[in-house]
Design a protein around this motif. Structure first.
Motif: not given
Length: 469
Positions: A152, A182, A184, A186-187, A326
């Motif tokens: 990831t 969870t 990590n 997020s964008y 992103s």
């Protein structure tokens, strides 16, 4: 524990694991005999096994796995781990370790157990996650975390070091604790859309826009989406060396190669641009050349990447005006959606100018094909690329010969074309090509290697013979 690891890898979808047997990983190797969905491939050297795992990962677009014993076995993984770290390749390296009851009690003690080595500390700087599994009950957490970290964000290698006595212990799978994914980052799609709006405003006012494409596009699974984006934008696209099989020579908006070694077009297109969008690529010295301040000197620069550290202007060799956090696939899809309601300028004159430079400054010249005592390597490589099909895989070695192949080889859309660029160890391609074959034995794999590089892993000829590669 050993059975749990092998069964987990098989259920994850791993078909082949590259190994060299040793006393400290014997239980792990033995566990393969109790699962018919996965097998081990016994290479002659741990470095060859690690290189093969990298080739396997690059062709499968997924996880590669290699195993070694303790001490020198694990230390022979250092170069392959460095390969995967610098080329962002998701690979899991598993090493056996001596019985934890006989390990040194303090780092001031040099060694107690035979072939005892602190491999975790050695590889920490070149892994996304490295840990010794000190308790059998921790195996699920460590295995899940290692695979998650490897695959990831910006992918890369991870390592688990497992003592012999831990491999042998019985566990109750129902009581094992999982890794919580969870945690990590997020964008922020709302922010990305605002940054895309800003880019589109600049694009409408641009005369000479271009795209620079890195290997991160393939890692995010966005190759098809990128090619669609190019046809929407209708602007020149320049691949880095890790993206020569993403934006190929037969693509209508291919603008040429870029970087210190140049290639088709000799950097004229990107150097004369006024708006640069880099997707999935860092901007190292091999791209900018010695004078980093002259790189795309008149261009406003946008960067899209999943590496948060690389997006910090303070840490960038070439500061970018806009840094977009992103995943490449997410960004490209959002940009394509926005383009459906946009009326862009006609950049065809600029595309034609870039193609003119690209074709005029081809490193392969007519005089290279004149009959002489020797075959010119540029002429040979160009003809080789013409003979290979869209379904073939090409793996080139590192050192001087990769400069020749990157200059002279013309890629076709659908081909896989790879080497190791970030670490670039001589001798990579022979073992890497075998890993590619194990990943997809139905495709033709072509390996080129120099006489110096071939000496580095010559022993893997025996692996080729053992498995009828």
């Amino acid at each position: 524990v050993a059975d749990y690891i092998i069964n987990y890898l098989a259920d994850y979808g791993i078909k082949d694991v590259f190994v060299v047997y040793g006393a400290a990983n014997g239980d792990l190797i033995d566990a393969f005999t109790r699962n018919d969905k996965i097998r081990y491939v016994a290479t002659m050297h741990e470095q060859g096994g690690g290189f093969a795992a990298e080739g396997y990962s690059k062709v499968n677009n997924g996880l590669g796995v290699a195993m070694a014993t303790s001490g020198p076995g694990g230390m022979n993984f250092v170069t392959p781990i460095g390969n995967c770290f610098y080329d962002s390749v998701p690979c899991l390296f598993i090493t056996g370790q001596i019985n934890s009851n006989y390990m040194r009690p303090h780092e001031s003690i040099r060694q107690i157990g035979f072939q005892e080595t602190d491999i975790v500390s050695i590889v920490k700087p070149i892994t996304k996650y490295a840990s010794m599994v000190g308790k059998a009950a921790d195996i699920k957490y460590n295995l899940e975390k290692a695979i998650h970290e490897a695959t990831t964000g910006r992918p890369g290698p991870t390592l688990l070091d497992i003592p012999i006595n831990i491999q042998k212990q019985d566990i109750d799978e129902t009581t094992l604790i999982s890794y919580d994914e969870t945690v990590n980052l997020s964008y922020n799609e709302e922010l990305i859309n605002l940054q895309i709006d800003k880019y589109l405003d600049d694009l409408k006012n641009s005369e000479r826009p271009c795209l620079m494409i890195g290997g991160g596009v393939r890692l995010s699974g966005a190759v098809d989406e990128l090619l669609e984006l190019g046809k929407e934008l209708k602007i020149p696209m320049f691949p880095t060396w890790n993206a020569l099989d993403i934006v190929c020579d037969d693509y209508e908006y291919y603008g040429g190669n870029i970087g210190t070694y140049g290639g088709k077009g000799r950097n004229f297109g990107i150097q004369n641009s006024d708006l640069l969008l880099a997707i999935g690529s860092r901007i190292p010295g091999r791209i900018t050349g010695g004078n980093i301040h002259s790189f795309a000197r008149r261009a406003k620069k946008y960067m899209v990447d999943v590496d948060i550290a690389g997006l910090q202007k303070k840490l960038q060799q070439v500061p970018f005006d806009e840094c977009i956090y992103s995943d490449a696939k997410l960004f490209i899809n959002l940009l394509i959606e926005k383009l459906k309601s946009e009326d862009l300028p006609d950049f065809s004159w600029w595309v034609d100018r870039v193609k003119g430079w690209r074709d005029k400054y081809d490193p392969v010249t007519k005089d290279m094909f004149k009959p002489t005592k020797y075959v010119h390597p540029y002429a040979f490589t160009r003809i080789l690329s013409q003979e290979m099909t869209e379904n073939d895989i090409f793996c080139g070695d590192c050192g001087g010969n990769i400069v020749v192949t990157n200059h002279a080889f013309e890629t076709k859309t659908g081909q896989r074309y790879f080497t190791n660029n970030g670490n670039s160890p001589m001798g990579f391609s022979f073992a890497g090509a075998m890993g590619a074959w194990f990943a997809n034995p139905d495709r033709q794999v072509v390996c080129t290697i120099g006489d110096g590089g071939f000496n580095m892993n010559l022993q893997e000829l025996q692996t080729l013979k053992n498995y009828n590669v």
